[in-house]
Design a protein around this motif. Structure first.
Motif, PDB file in Angstrom:
ATOM      1  N   GLY A 117       0.789  -1.230   0.000  1.00 20.89           N
ATOM      2  CA  GLY A 117       0.000   0.000   0.000  1.00 20.89           C
ATOM      3  C   GLY A 117       0.816   1.272   0.000  1.00 20.89           C
ATOM      4  O   GLY A 117       0.245   2.359  -0.131  1.00 20.89           O
ATOM      5  N   ALA A 118       2.136   1.167   0.138  1.00 24.66           N
ATOM      6  CA  ALA A 118       2.983   2.360   0.175  1.00 24.66           C
ATOM      7  C   ALA A 118       3.370   2.790  -1.232  1.00 24.66           C
ATOM      8  O   ALA A 118       3.402   1.983  -2.165  1.00 24.66           O
ATOM      9  CB  ALA A 118       4.234   2.102   1.010  1.00 24.66           C
ATOM     10  N   PHE A 122      -1.446  -6.245  -8.538  1.00 22.60           N
ATOM     11  CA  PHE A 122      -1.179  -5.501  -7.313  1.00 22.60           C
ATOM     12  C   PHE A 122      -0.943  -4.016  -7.578  1.00 22.60           C
ATOM     13  O   PHE A 122      -0.910  -3.217  -6.636  1.00 22.60           O
ATOM     14  CB  PHE A 122       0.033  -6.086  -6.576  1.00 22.60           C
ATOM     15  N   MET A 123      -0.758  -3.634  -8.857  1.00 23.76           N
ATOM     16  CA  MET A 123      -0.562  -2.227  -9.171  1.00 23.76           C
ATOM     17  C   MET A 123      -1.875  -1.469  -8.972  1.00 23.76           C
ATOM     18  O   MET A 123      -2.928  -1.890  -9.437  1.00 23.76           O
ATOM     19  CB  MET A 123      -0.093  -2.041 -10.622  1.00 23.76           C
ATOM     20  N   GLU A 124      -1.802  -0.326  -8.294  1.00 24.30           N
ATOM     21  CA  GLU A 124      -2.999   0.482  -8.073  1.00 24.30           C
ATOM     22  C   GLU A 124      -3.213   1.499  -9.184  1.00 24.30           C
ATOM     23  O   GLU A 124      -4.350   1.777  -9.559  1.00 24.30           O
ATOM     24  CB  GLU A 124      -2.909   1.192  -6.721  1.00 24.30           C
ATOM     25  N   ASN A 141      -7.968   8.089  -1.783  1.00 24.26           N
ATOM     26  CA  ASN A 141      -9.058   7.281  -1.216  1.00 24.26           C
ATOM     27  C   ASN A 141      -9.362   7.616   0.249  1.00 24.26           C
ATOM     28  O   ASN A 141      -9.919   6.783   0.971  1.00 24.26           O
ATOM     29  CB  ASN A 141      -8.740   5.787  -1.338  1.00 24.26           C
ATOM     30  N   ARG A 142      -9.011   8.806   0.697  1.00 25.85           N
ATOM     31  CA  ARG A 142      -9.275   9.194   2.079  1.00 25.85           C
ATOM     32  C   ARG A 142     -10.611   9.922   2.185  1.00 25.85           C
ATOM     33  O   ARG A 142     -11.044  10.599   1.242  1.00 25.85           O
ATOM     34  CB  ARG A 142      -8.163  10.105   2.603  1.00 25.85           C
ATOM     35  N   ASP A 143     -11.235   9.818   3.367  1.00 21.96           N
ATOM     36  CA  ASP A 143     -12.484  10.538   3.566  1.00 21.96           C
ATOM     37  C   ASP A 143     -12.197  11.994   3.941  1.00 21.96           C
ATOM     38  O   ASP A 143     -11.051  12.388   4.191  1.00 21.96           O
ATOM     39  CB  ASP A 143     -13.354   9.859   4.616  1.00 21.96           C
ATOM     40  N   ASP A 144     -13.248  12.790   3.965  1.00 17.58           N
ATOM     41  CA  ASP A 144     -13.081  14.223   4.188  1.00 17.58           C
ATOM     42  C   ASP A 144     -12.445  14.531   5.540  1.00 17.58           C
ATOM     43  O   ASP A 144     -11.653  15.471   5.667  1.00 17.58           O
ATOM     44  CB  ASP A 144     -14.435  14.933   4.095  1.00 17.58           C
ATOM     45  N   ARG A 204      -9.222  18.239  -1.898  1.00 19.02           N
ATOM     46  CA  ARG A 204      -9.771  16.938  -2.266  1.00 19.02           C
ATOM     47  C   ARG A 204     -11.115  16.628  -1.592  1.00 19.02           C
ATOM     48  O   ARG A 204     -11.755  15.634  -1.933  1.00 19.02           O
ATOM     49  CB  ARG A 204      -8.783  15.829  -1.900  1.00 19.02           C
ATOM     50  N   THR A 205     -11.523  17.428  -0.619  1.00 20.18           N
ATOM     51  CA  THR A 205     -12.741  17.091   0.106  1.00 20.18           C
ATOM     52  C   THR A 205     -13.958  17.155  -0.810  1.00 20.18           C
ATOM     53  O   THR A 205     -14.006  17.945  -1.751  1.00 20.18           O
ATOM     54  CB  THR A 205     -12.953  18.026   1.309  1.00 20.18           C
TER      55      THR A 205
END
Length: 651
Positions: free
Chosen positions: A83-84, A113-115, A426-429, A454-455
Motif C-alpha cells: 500500500g505504500a 497488485f498495481m494500483e 481514497n481518504r475521507d473528508d 480533495r474534500t
C-alpha cells in the motif's frame, strides 16, 4: 503567528530526528552516483521512519540488472510495504523489466497488485494477456489505436497485432498516421504507415519531406498526385503541417487543389486549417470551420470550433459546435456554461437555467459564472468543524504522512510530495481536513491546499485557500494599490506558497519570477547589485512580483484578466490576444491560445473571488471583474519584459 508556530514545530521535529538522517542522505547520494557497495551498506533497516528508502534504492538497483534480481527479496519488501508509494514504484520498475524480457508468467502474477499502472504497463499487460491466449485482450486494446498519441514502445506490438488481426481498417490506419503527423510524432507515424496495405505504403522519405518542408512539397506536387491514396494523404499531411506555420499560405494552396480531394478529404483539410486559424485568433477561422462541415475532429479541434464561434459572436454557431461535441467534452463545466449562454442568447431560457444549475455551487471559474447567471453570488460553504484529537492523531501516525514530513524536513521535496499525495488517495473528508490542518501547522502550505482541495462534502476554504505571509503580502499590495485577493489568487496558482519553489524553466520563489525578469524589474526600480539570490528571499520576491503586477496592470488598461495573462505569458502576447472589437472578458479568457495560460487565467480570477470572500467577507462579481477587453490600439506602455514565470500547479 502561524509562521512562528511552524518554526517551533519544525524545530521539535528536527530535535526528534535521530542521527539516522545522515544515513538516509548518504544512501540517496550513493544511489544517485550508482555506488552499489555503499548503497548495500545503508540498505538494512535501522529504526528510522525513512528506512524503506535506502532499501528501495538498493532493490531498484537490482531490478535494473536482471542477473541480480532476487524475487524473494523483492516480494518480501513489497509485502512489508504493501500500500505504500515505494511499493507501487518498485513493483512498476520490476514489471517494466519483466515486460521487456517477455516474462509473462511472473508479470501476470504481479500486475494485479498495481494500483495506478501507467500507460506503458497497461500495454505490457495487454501483451501478457495475448501471450496467455486471452481472447478479449484485443477488443479491449482497440481504443488505444484511436487514443494514443505519445506511444510507449510497449504499445507498439499491441497496435501491430490489431493490424495483423484486421481489427483496424486501412482508413483507420491513415487516420492514425494523420494524427501522429499533426502531433509531430514522425517516427510513430512511419511505424503506422508501414502497416498499411502494400499498395498504399508511402515512402518514409516522402513523409519526412511533407513534414519538414510542407510548402515546398506542396508546390512541387506532380499533376497526377491525386491519382493514388498515398499521394492525396501526403498532400493533406503537408497542408496540415503548413497550417501550423503559415495558415493563410496553407489555405491558398488548398484552394488550388481542393477539387482533387474527396468531400471527406476536403473536410479534413479545412478542419485542420480552421483549427490552426482559430488558435491564431484569425477571423477567417469561423468561416473555415463552417466550410469544413461535419468532418470528424479531435476534441481539441472541436473545442476551438466553439471558441472561434465565440470570438465571432455567433451564438447559434456556439450552440452547434458544443452540441456536436462528444458527451465527455460537452458535459465539462466550460462547455456546459457556454452552451447555457448560447441557449439564453437564442431565447431558450429554461434550457440555459438547467445547464447553469448543473455546474453551479463550486469555486471554479465557470461554476461561479453560472451562479451569477442565476442571480447568485459566490458564498463560502459552511466551514467544517476542526479535526478532533483522534483524527489529528490518525494523520500524524499514518506511515506515509510521517515519511512525507521527514522527507520535507530533509529538503527532499519531490519524494515528500509523492508520499503525501499517495497517502491522500481514497481518504475521507475528515482525514483530508486533519491532514490539511497538520500541513498548515508545519508550514507545508502546498500540501495543506492539496489535501483540503480533495474534500467532497465537508470543506474548509481557509485551508483550501490559505493566506500565509500576510505581513509581507498585504503591505506590498496596498503600497502598489493592488487588490490583495488578486495577489493571493495569483500567488496560489504560481507557487502554492512554497518559498523555495522553482519551475522547470527557472522561475523562483513565491511569485515565480524568472531571473531575467527580476533583473528587469530591479532595473526599473533603480535597485543596484541585483543577483539571483534576491528571488529566494520572500520579502524581495514579493516586492518584485507585486511591482511587476502593478506595471503590467497599468500597461494593459488596468484590466486584471489581461494582466494575469501577461504575468504568465508576457505582456506582448496578452495584447496580441485582444480582438479588433470589444470582447467580453470571459470570452477573451476562453480563447487564449496557450492551454497553460488559458487555464492559469481562469484559476487566478476564480481564486481572487474566493480570496475576496475570505478576506473581505463578501465576494464581488466575477463577471464584473472580467469586464470587457477593449480592442488593441498598439503598444503604448513600453512594457517589454518577459513573463515572470509559468505558474506551478505543485500537485
Amino acid at each position: 503567528m502561524r509562521a512562528a508556530i511552524a518554526a517551533v514545530l519544525w524545530a521539535v521535529l528536527a530535535a526528534q530526528a535521530d542521527t539516522g538522517d545522515e544515513r538516509i542522505l548518504a544512501a540517496r547520494d550513493a544511489a544517485r552516483s550508482g555506488d552499489r557497495a555503499r548503497l548495500a551498506a545503508y540498505a538494512a533497516p535501522a529504526g528510522h521512519v525513512l528506512d524503506p528508502y535506502p532499501e528501495y534504492w538498493w532493490l531498484s538497483a537490482q531490478v535494473a540488472r536482471p542477473a541480480d534480481i532476487d524475487p524473494a527479496a523483492l516480494r518480501e519488501f513489497l509485502e512489508r510495504n504493501r500500500g505504500a508509494w515505494l511499493a507501487e514504484k518498485l513493483r512498476g520498475e520490476w514489471l517494466r523489466g519483466l515486460g521487456r524480457r517477455g516474462e509473462w508468467g511472473t508479470f501476470a502474477i504481479e500486475y494485479p497488485f498495481m494500483e495506478q499502472p501507467e500507460q506503458d504497463l497497461q500495454c505490457y499487460q495487454f501483451q501478457a494477456r495475448l501471450a496467455n491466449g486471452d481472447g478479449m485482450a484485443l477488443a479491449e486494446a482497440r481504443p488505444l489505436w484511436f487514443n494514443l498519441v505519445d506511444t510507449p514502445e510497449s504499445c507498439v506490438p499491441v497496435l501491430q497485432t490489431l493490424v495483423r488481426e484486421a481489427l483496424v481498417s486501412p482508413d483507420e490506419i491513415w487516420a492514425r498516421v494523420r494524427r501522429l503527423m499533426e502531433a509531430k510524432r514522425n517516427t510513430h507515424a512511419r511505424y503506422a504507415a508501414s502497416w498499411l496495405p502494400a499498395d498504399q505504403v508511402p515512402a518514409p522519405s516522402d513523409l519526412d519531406k511533407a513534414a519538414a518542408n510542407p510548402a515546398s512539397y506542396l508546390d512541387r506536387l506532380p499533376p497526377n498526385f491525386s491519382a493514388t491514396r498515398p499521394g492525396r494523404e501526403l498532400a493533406l499531411i503537408a497542408l496540415a503541417r503548413l497550417a501550423r506555420d503559415d495558415t493563410l499560405g496553407a489555405y491558398v494552396r488548398y484552394q488550388r487543389m481542393d477539387e482533387r480531394f474527396s468531400p471527406a478529404e476536403r473536410g479534413y483539410a479545412l478542419g485542420q486549417i480552421a483549427w490552426q486559424a482559430a488558435q491564431r485568433l484569425m477571423p477567417e477561422a469561423h468561416t473555415w470551420y463552417r466550410a469544413a462541415g461535419d468532418t470528424p475532429m479531435s476534441d481539441e479541434q472541436i473545442a476551438w470550433r466553439a471558441r472561434a464561434a465565440l470570438r465571432a459572436g455567433d451564438w447559434k454557431g456556439v450552440r452547434s459546435a458544443i452540441e456536436a461535441m462528444p458527451a465527455s467534452l460537452r458535459e465539462q463545466p466550460d462547455w456546459a456554461y457556454w452552451l447555457g449562454r448560447a441557449q439564453a442568447a437564442l431565447g431558450k431560457q429554461d434550457a440555459a437555467r438547467r445547464l447553469f444549475e448543473q455546474i453551479g455551487g463550486h469555486p471554479a471559474f465557470y461554476s461561479i459564472l453560472a451562479d451569477e447567471e442565476l442571480g447568485r453570488s459566490f458564498v463560502l460553504p459552511k466551514k467544517a468543524r476542526g479535526p478532533s484529537d483522534d483524527e489529528a492523531t490518525l494523520v500524524r501516525t499514518t506511515p506515509g504522512v510521517q515519511r512525507a514530513v521527514a522527507l520535507f524536513r530533509l529538503d527532499m521535496r519531490t519524494e515528500g510530495t509523492r508520499e503525501w499525495n499517495w497517502s491522500m488517495r481514497n481518504r475521507d473528508d475528515r482525514f483530508l481536513l486533519a491532514a490539511a490542518a497538520y500541513a498548515q501547522e508545519l508550514g507545508i502550505y502546498d500540501r495543506a491546499i492539496n489535501a483540503a482541495d480533495r474534500t467532497r462534502s465537508e470543506h474548509d476554504y481557509s485551508l483550501r485557500y490559505l493566506a500565509p505571509y500576510r505581513e509581507r503580502i498585504e503591505p506590498n499590495a496596498r503600497s502598489r494599490d493592488l487588490d490583495t485577493a488578486w495577489v493571493y489568487g495569483l500567488m496560489r496558482q504560481e507557487s502554492r506558497f512554497v518559498t523555495a519553489a522553482r519551475s522547470g524553466v527557472g522561475a523562483q520563489g513565491l511569485m515565480q519570477i524568472m531571473p531575467s525578469t527580476g533583473q528587469w524589474i530591479a532595473g526599473k526600480l533603480g535597485m543596484k547589485g541585483y543577483n539571483i539570490g534576491w528571488l529566494r528571499d520572500p520579502d524581495t520576491n514579493v516586492m518584485l512580483g507585486t511591482t511587476y503586477m502593478r506595471m503590467v496592470l497599468e500597461g494593459l488598461d488596468n484590466h486584471p484578466v489581461l494582466a494575469s495573462a501577461a504575468y504568465n505569458a508576457g505582456p506582448g502576447r496578452a495584447r496580441k490576444w485582444r480582438d479588433s472589437k470589444p470582447l467580453e472578458g470571459a470570452i477573451y479568457a476562453e480563447t487564449i491560445p496557450f492551454n497553460e495560460t488559458r487555464d492559469y487565467v481562469k484559476k487566478v480570477m476564480a481564486n481572487s473571488i474566493v480570496y475576496a470572500a475570505l478576506l473581505d467577507g463578501r465576494a464581488p462579481s466575477l463577471k464584473a471583474r472580467l469586464g470587457t477587453v477593449l480592442p488593441g490600439n498598439g503598444d503604448a506602455s513600453g512594457l517589454g519584459s518577459p513573463a515572470p514565470g509559468a505558474g506551478l500547479e505543485n500537485e
